[in-house]
Write a protein that holds these residues in place. Structure first.
Motif, PDB file in Angstrom:
ATOM      1  N   PHE A 107     -54.873   5.391   1.954  1.00 49.22           N
ATOM      2  CA  PHE A 107     -54.843   4.013   1.477  1.00 49.22           C
ATOM      3  C   PHE A 107     -53.614   3.235   1.928  1.00 49.22           C
ATOM      4  O   PHE A 107     -53.526   2.039   1.703  1.00 49.22           O
ATOM      5  CB  PHE A 107     -55.015   3.939  -0.049  1.00 49.22           C
ATOM      6  N   SER A 108     -52.673   3.902   2.577  1.00 49.26           N
ATOM      7  CA  SER A 108     -51.497   3.173   3.048  1.00 49.26           C
ATOM      8  C   SER A 108     -50.944   3.832   4.303  1.00 49.26           C
ATOM      9  O   SER A 108     -50.807   5.053   4.358  1.00 49.26           O
ATOM     10  CB  SER A 108     -50.422   3.156   1.954  1.00 49.26           C
ATOM     11  N   VAL A 109     -50.645   3.000   5.303  1.00 44.52           N
ATOM     12  CA  VAL A 109     -50.048   3.470   6.557  1.00 44.52           C
ATOM     13  C   VAL A 109     -48.920   2.525   6.919  1.00 44.52           C
ATOM     14  O   VAL A 109     -49.085   1.308   6.896  1.00 44.52           O
ATOM     15  CB  VAL A 109     -51.077   3.488   7.712  1.00 44.52           C
ATOM     16  N   GLY A 110     -47.776   3.087   7.234  1.00 41.32           N
ATOM     17  CA  GLY A 110     -46.664   2.301   7.751  1.00 41.32           C
ATOM     18  C   GLY A 110     -46.109   3.044   8.957  1.00 41.32           C
ATOM     19  O   GLY A 110     -46.129   4.273   8.989  1.00 41.32           O
ATOM     20  N   HIS A 111     -45.660   2.316   9.960  1.00 38.90           N
ATOM     21  CA  HIS A 111     -45.142   3.026  11.135  1.00 38.90           C
ATOM     22  C   HIS A 111     -44.160   2.203  11.958  1.00 38.90           C
ATOM     23  O   HIS A 111     -44.154   0.978  11.910  1.00 38.90           O
ATOM     24  CB  HIS A 111     -46.292   3.505  12.028  1.00 38.90           C
ATOM     25  N   ARG A 112     -43.352   2.937  12.684  1.00 31.59           N
ATOM     26  CA  ARG A 112     -42.508   2.427  13.776  1.00 31.59           C
ATOM     27  C   ARG A 112     -42.748   3.395  14.927  1.00 31.59           C
ATOM     28  O   ARG A 112     -41.966   4.302  15.190  1.00 31.59           O
ATOM     29  CB  ARG A 112     -41.036   2.420  13.392  1.00 31.59           C
ATOM     30  N   LEU A 113     -43.862   3.218  15.593  1.00 34.11           N
ATOM     31  CA  LEU A 113     -44.243   4.125  16.659  1.00 34.11           C
ATOM     32  C   LEU A 113     -43.794   3.596  18.014  1.00 34.11           C
ATOM     33  O   LEU A 113     -43.658   2.391  18.214  1.00 34.11           O
ATOM     34  CB  LEU A 113     -45.766   4.334  16.664  1.00 34.11           C
ATOM     35  N   VAL A 114     -43.607   4.520  18.922  1.00 35.88           N
ATOM     36  CA  VAL A 114     -43.211   4.229  20.295  1.00 35.88           C
ATOM     37  C   VAL A 114     -44.440   4.446  21.173  1.00 35.88           C
ATOM     38  O   VAL A 114     -45.180   5.409  20.973  1.00 35.88           O
ATOM     39  CB  VAL A 114     -42.085   5.195  20.731  1.00 35.88           C
ATOM     40  N   ASN A 115     -44.672   3.573  22.128  1.00 32.60           N
ATOM     41  CA  ASN A 115     -45.749   3.780  23.082  1.00 32.60           C
ATOM     42  C   ASN A 115     -45.270   4.821  24.092  1.00 32.60           C
ATOM     43  O   ASN A 115     -44.562   4.492  25.037  1.00 32.60           O
ATOM     44  CB  ASN A 115     -46.123   2.475  23.765  1.00 32.60           C
ATOM     45  N   VAL A 116     -45.631   6.082  23.865  1.00 34.46           N
ATOM     46  CA  VAL A 116     -45.084   7.172  24.684  1.00 34.46           C
ATOM     47  C   VAL A 116     -45.566   7.136  26.126  1.00 34.46           C
ATOM     48  O   VAL A 116     -44.865   7.608  27.020  1.00 34.46           O
ATOM     49  CB  VAL A 116     -45.358   8.560  24.066  1.00 34.46           C
ATOM     50  N   LYS A 117     -46.733   6.565  26.381  1.00 31.40           N
ATOM     51  CA  LYS A 117     -47.225   6.556  27.767  1.00 31.40           C
ATOM     52  C   LYS A 117     -46.457   5.560  28.636  1.00 31.40           C
ATOM     53  O   LYS A 117     -46.413   5.707  29.844  1.00 31.40           O
ATOM     54  CB  LYS A 117     -48.732   6.308  27.828  1.00 31.40           C
ATOM     55  N   ASP A 118     -45.827   4.562  28.037  1.00 29.05           N
ATOM     56  CA  ASP A 118     -45.038   3.590  28.802  1.00 29.05           C
ATOM     57  C   ASP A 118     -43.545   3.887  28.780  1.00 29.05           C
ATOM     58  O   ASP A 118     -42.762   3.187  29.419  1.00 29.05           O
ATOM     59  CB  ASP A 118     -45.271   2.174  28.263  1.00 29.05           C
ATOM     60  N   ALA A 119     -43.135   4.900  28.021  1.00 25.39           N
ATOM     61  CA  ALA A 119     -41.705   5.235  27.914  1.00 25.39           C
ATOM     62  C   ALA A 119     -41.287   6.156  29.059  1.00 25.39           C
ATOM     63  O   ALA A 119     -42.104   6.884  29.624  1.00 25.39           O
ATOM     64  CB  ALA A 119     -41.433   5.918  26.575  1.00 25.39           C
TER      65      ALA A 119
ATOM     66  N   TYR B  92     -33.274   9.722  22.338  1.00 25.65           N
ATOM     67  CA  TYR B  92     -32.630   8.548  21.748  1.00 25.65           C
ATOM     68  C   TYR B  92     -32.840   7.358  22.682  1.00 25.65           C
ATOM     69  O   TYR B  92     -32.606   7.458  23.893  1.00 25.65           O
ATOM     70  CB  TYR B  92     -31.138   8.831  21.563  1.00 25.65           C
ATOM     71  N   ALA B  93     -33.271   6.228  22.125  1.00 27.03           N
ATOM     72  CA  ALA B  93     -33.517   5.027  22.927  1.00 27.03           C
ATOM     73  C   ALA B  93     -32.198   4.422  23.392  1.00 27.03           C
ATOM     74  O   ALA B  93     -31.413   3.949  22.580  1.00 27.03           O
ATOM     75  CB  ALA B  93     -34.305   4.002  22.135  1.00 27.03           C
ATOM     76  N   VAL B  94     -31.947   4.472  24.702  1.00 25.89           N
ATOM     77  CA  VAL B  94     -30.732   3.875  25.258  1.00 25.89           C
ATOM     78  C   VAL B  94     -30.991   2.445  25.723  1.00 25.89           C
ATOM     79  O   VAL B  94     -30.056   1.672  25.915  1.00 25.89           O
ATOM     80  CB  VAL B  94     -30.142   4.739  26.404  1.00 25.89           C
ATOM     81  N   SER B  95     -32.252   2.107  25.921  1.00 28.40           N
ATOM     82  CA  SER B  95     -32.687   0.743  26.199  1.00 28.40           C
ATOM     83  C   SER B  95     -34.181   0.689  25.890  1.00 28.40           C
ATOM     84  O   SER B  95     -34.801   1.725  25.626  1.00 28.40           O
ATOM     85  CB  SER B  95     -32.393   0.343  27.649  1.00 28.40           C
ATOM     86  N   LYS B  96     -34.766  -0.477  25.921  1.00 25.78           N
ATOM     87  CA  LYS B  96     -36.185  -0.615  25.569  1.00 25.78           C
ATOM     88  C   LYS B  96     -37.045   0.246  26.493  1.00 25.78           C
ATOM     89  O   LYS B  96     -37.055   0.057  27.700  1.00 25.78           O
ATOM     90  CB  LYS B  96     -36.607  -2.081  25.644  1.00 25.78           C
ATOM     91  N   GLY B  97     -37.742   1.218  25.886  1.00 25.13           N
ATOM     92  CA  GLY B  97     -38.649   2.083  26.630  1.00 25.13           C
ATOM     93  C   GLY B  97     -37.991   3.185  27.435  1.00 25.13           C
ATOM     94  O   GLY B  97     -38.665   3.929  28.130  1.00 25.13           O
ATOM     95  N   ASN B  98     -36.654   3.311  27.365  1.00 20.45           N
ATOM     96  CA  ASN B  98     -35.925   4.330  28.122  1.00 20.45           C
ATOM     97  C   ASN B  98     -35.188   5.245  27.149  1.00 20.45           C
ATOM     98  O   ASN B  98     -34.334   4.784  26.389  1.00 20.45           O
ATOM     99  CB  ASN B  98     -34.941   3.675  29.098  1.00 20.45           C
ATOM    100  N   TYR B  99     -35.500   6.534  27.214  1.00 25.82           N
ATOM    101  CA  TYR B  99     -34.963   7.507  26.267  1.00 25.82           C
ATOM    102  C   TYR B  99     -34.131   8.560  26.982  1.00 25.82           C
ATOM    103  O   TYR B  99     -34.519   9.068  28.027  1.00 25.82           O
ATOM    104  CB  TYR B  99     -36.101   8.180  25.482  1.00 25.82           C
TER     105      TYR B  99
END
Length: 195
Positions: A56-68, A128-135
């Motif tokens: 009944f409840s979903v919350g997230h901060r997901l990363v698009n792993v295929k574009d990372a 760890y995200a060092v920039s947008k989409g770069n870990y």
């Protein structure tokens, strides 16, 4: 997938980090994090709440792993080297070398505080995200500095050995008068600081 538009290629692998049932309402809470090559992607999270087997409840901060992009899957420095990097960044010169102390049930490694920290040092490898989409593969550790008695969560690049960031985890509270005789409201503050 149909409701949230998420598939395995986008979300990747998930690992349960915490799971419990609230006694007062029988709601089950499940917290997960994303992984790449068996390493947690720091900051990614999804929380699910279920009752009677129904979500009944979903919350997230997901990363698009295929574009990372991920800089490395293998550490080129040791956890001990990373601990020493953090200590030196605080101006702490150590005489003793921190040593591996134990492995926790959750896979977290703990190193002896030696003469450089106030508490033993838990360490794990994460992305760890060092920039947008770069870990970057990084050592994440909690370091309690004897210089100022402040607890930090520190990140060291596991490929280059460079310090990425130190976040202050110590909570402070201040009063306009003495702490035993105040009428002011106390608000806890977490102070963010980069070093």
């Amino acid at each position: 997938q149909a409701k949230y538009g998420l598939d395995h290629a986008t979300v990747g692998d998930l690992k349960i980090t915490k799971r419990f049932v609230d006694a007062h309402n029988n709601v089950e809470h499940i917290y997960l994090t994303q992984e790449n090559d068996g390493r947690s992607i720091f900051g990614s999270t999804i929380s699910l709440s279920m009752k009677d087997g129904k979500l009944f409840s979903v919350g997230h901060r997901l990363v698009n792993v295929k574009d990372a992009t991920y800089n490395s899957s293998q550490a080129k420095i040791s956890a001990i080297d990373a601990i020493n990097t953090v200590a030196k960044g605080f101006g702490i010169q150590n005489r003793a070398v921190p040593t591996f102390k134990k492995l926790m049930d959750n896979g977290l490694e703990v190193y002896d505080k030696a003469d450089i920290a106030l508490q033993d040092i838990p360490v794990e490898l994460v992305y760890y995200a060092v920039s947008k989409g770069n870990y970057a593969l990084a050592y994440k550790m909690q370091f309690d500095s004897p210089k100022n008695g402040t607890l930090y969560q520190s990140y060291v690049n596991a490929a280059t050995g460079a310090l990425i960031k130190n976040d202050v985890l110590t909570v402070s509270c201040s009063f306009e008068t003495t702490y035993l005789m105040h009428e002011d409201d106390c608000t806890d503050q977490v102070i963010q600081q980069e070093m």
